[in-house]
Motif scaffolding. Structure first.
Motif, PDB file in Angstrom:
ATOM      1  N   TYR A  20      13.473  40.308   0.730  1.00 27.05           N
ATOM      2  CA  TYR A  20      13.908  38.999   1.504  1.00 27.05           C
ATOM      3  C   TYR A  20      15.156  39.161   2.277  1.00 27.05           C
ATOM      4  N   SER A  48      -0.425  38.590   9.000  1.00 30.18           N
ATOM      5  CA  SER A  48      -1.075  37.411   7.931  1.00 30.18           C
ATOM      6  C   SER A  48      -2.598  37.720   7.910  1.00 30.18           C
ATOM      7  N   ARG A  69      -1.095  37.984   1.119  1.00 30.03           N
ATOM      8  CA  ARG A  69      -1.147  36.880   2.175  1.00 30.03           C
ATOM      9  C   ARG A  69      -0.562  35.528   1.882  1.00 30.03           C
ATOM     10  N   ALA A  70      -0.751  35.065   0.620  1.00 34.21           N
ATOM     11  CA  ALA A  70      -0.413  33.864   0.089  1.00 34.21           C
ATOM     12  C   ALA A  70       0.930  33.827   0.087  1.00 34.21           C
ATOM     13  N   ARG A  71       1.545  34.609  -0.571  1.00 37.97           N
ATOM     14  CA  ARG A  71       3.173  34.546  -0.487  1.00 37.97           C
ATOM     15  C   ARG A  71       3.928  34.719   0.918  1.00 37.97           C
ATOM     16  N   LEU A  97       2.418  33.871   3.758  1.00 39.03           N
ATOM     17  CA  LEU A  97       2.478  32.253   4.429  1.00 39.03           C
ATOM     18  C   LEU A  97       3.112  31.200   3.739  1.00 39.03           C
ATOM     19  N   LEU A  98       3.361  31.503   2.660  1.00 37.95           N
ATOM     20  CA  LEU A  98       4.530  30.691   1.898  1.00 37.95           C
ATOM     21  C   LEU A  98       5.713  30.600   2.456  1.00 37.95           C
ATOM     22  N   VAL A  99       6.110  31.892   2.431  1.00 35.97           N
ATOM     23  CA  VAL A  99       7.486  32.373   2.929  1.00 35.97           C
ATOM     24  C   VAL A  99       7.757  31.759   4.564  1.00 35.97           C
ATOM     25  N   GLY A 144       6.305  29.473   6.053  1.00 36.27           N
ATOM     26  CA  GLY A 144       6.288  27.809   6.053  1.00 36.27           C
ATOM     27  C   GLY A 144       7.497  27.272   5.560  1.00 36.27           C
ATOM     28  N   ILE A 145       8.177  28.096   4.694  1.00 35.60           N
ATOM     29  CA  ILE A 145       9.419  27.439   3.928  1.00 35.60           C
ATOM     30  C   ILE A 145      10.516  27.681   5.137  1.00 35.60           C
TER      31      ILE A 145
END
Length: 417
Positions: free
Chosen positions: A211, A244, A252-254, A256-258, A260-261
């Motif tokens: 991160y 992406s 991909r899911a993680r 796109l979530l990051v 978005g946040i």
């Protein structure tokens, strides 16, 4: 075996020492080059020094493996052919400028050497690095180390660059409207470490470090917006879309979530940070209005084609016909210098590698392969807007992207050493 025991003493095998020395040398270059604006004041010829050291390593590697560059890949063949074309072009150059007198202040080298030598020097200065890495090869660990060196130096380089502007507050940079931020030279360089940070976000297992590189992407992206470099912001967006879409579903899911946040958090936090500053209207107009699509570059490119005679499209107007500046497009500038066929030869290594990397990534869409596609595309993309292979900040990464592809498509890449 990496180690051997002799008389109770542990020794590194000579070949492994050479490999580690090459990687160490590359990392030190990647540390120095982002600080180019300061390095040239301390050691003007530091890039030539590194070229000489990598040339020595290349010779050692070729002798130890009993190989020849002529037996290497198609990309290497076209690089050597392009070098031959440039040497011939230099010998027959009429030395008639297309845009008037050469600006000798554009480079330390132009104040003392023939412009033809300057162009040849720009074309070959990082070839020893590329040839060495293509013979040496990379493991996944090696590639991660190189990406980390690129990514970690970007924020250090940005802060050091801003310190040279002597701003009372670093955030005052948003009031400059891109003035003095070298949006067409320094800013595009940052898109390479942006892509490296993005790849590291996917491949690293330690969540804290993972991160941290994600935040590095955010920092670089925001700075690119501040510089008003639309070509750089667009490249970063292409990287985000590419990862992406093409990365495997487990990532991909993680991701796109990051994203978005970060987007939501940015929408709330950025206005708070900028409350006490006046965002320059140039930034708002370039990214927040229809002016973002207005540019004079197409007119400059068209002028670059119009100043050529019909025969120049075949033979070129001369290697030194355009030394600095010009049509703001490297494809056109090389056409001006050595003709269409010479230009095609010059870009062939990058185009071939890009096509091969795309095909391979479609079969194996790992973050590493996606990064290699983006790293090669770096040169092809930025050449539409400038001269990345001759730019002091961008040139290393043009050749590093191709070199990484050549190094990573060897058997050693499968070994995570």
């Amino acid at each position: 075996m990496m180690l051997r025991i002799e008389k109770g003493v542990l020794f590194y095998q000579k070949g492994e020492v050479i490999r580690k020395a090459g990687l160490f040398l590359l990392c030190t270059l990647l540390i120095m080059q982002p600080l180019h604006f300061s390095m040239v004041k301390v050691l003007v010829y530091y890039r030539e020094m590194y070229a000489a050291m990598f040339a020595v390593l290349l010779c050692i590697e070729l002798l130890s493996k009993r190989k020849s560059l002529l037996s290497m890949r198609h990309e290497v063949f076209f690089l050597l052919l392009f070098l031959f074309v440039l040497i011939v072009a230099a010998l027959v150059d009429p030395c008639i400028p297309l845009y008037g007198a050469v600006n000798n202040q554009a480079s330390e080298h132009l104040t003392s050497i023939d412009p033809r030598i300057y162009i040849l020097r720009n074309a070959i200065i990082y070839l020893p690095v590329l040839f060495y890495l293509s013979v040496r090869g990379f493991s996944k660990h090696d590639l991660k180390v190189v990406m980390m060196a690129c990514a970690l130096m970007a924020p250090i380089s940005i802060l050091h660059f801003l310190s040279s502007l002597k701003l009372a507050d670093v955030l005052m940079v948003i009031e400059l409207g891109g003035a003095g931020l070298q949006y067409n030279s320094y800013a595009p360089y940052l898109t390479y470490p942006f892509a490296a940070s993005l790849c590291l976000f996917f491949v690293l297992k330690n969540k804290i470090i993972k991160y941290a590189f994600g935040l590095n992407c955010v920092f670089i992206f925001l700075y690119l917006i501040i510089t008003t470099s639309r070509q750089s912001v667009l490249f970063a967006v292409i990287c985000l879309i590419g990862f992406s879409i093409f990365v495997s579903s487990k990532y991909r899911a993680r991701f796109l979530l990051v994203m978005g946040i970060i987007a939501v958090a940015g929408a709330f936090l950025v206005p708070l940070f900028l409350a006490n500053y006046n965002v320059d209207a140039v930034i708002l107009s370039k990214f927040g209005s229809t002016e973002a699509f207005e540019t004079s570059r197409f007119s400059i490119m068209r002028t670059g084609l119009n100043v050529m005679n019909p025969i120049d499209y075949v033979t070129g107007a001369g290697l030194s016909s355009v030394v600095t500046s010009g049509p703001h497009n490297d494809y056109i500038r090389w056409t001006q210098r050595i003709g269409v066929f010479g230009m095609i030869i010059g870009f062939s290594p990058f185009l071939l590698a890009f096509i091969k990397a795309l095909k391979l990534s479609s079969k194996k869409s790992s973050p590493y392969m996606i990064f290699l596609v983006v790293a090669i595309f770096y040169t092809l993309y930025h050449s539409l807007f400038g001269y990345p292979r001759e730019d002091a900040y961008q040139s290393l990464y043009c050749f590093l992207g191709l070199a990484s592809w050549l190094a990573c498509t060897q058997p050693s890449f499968a070994e995570d050493r």
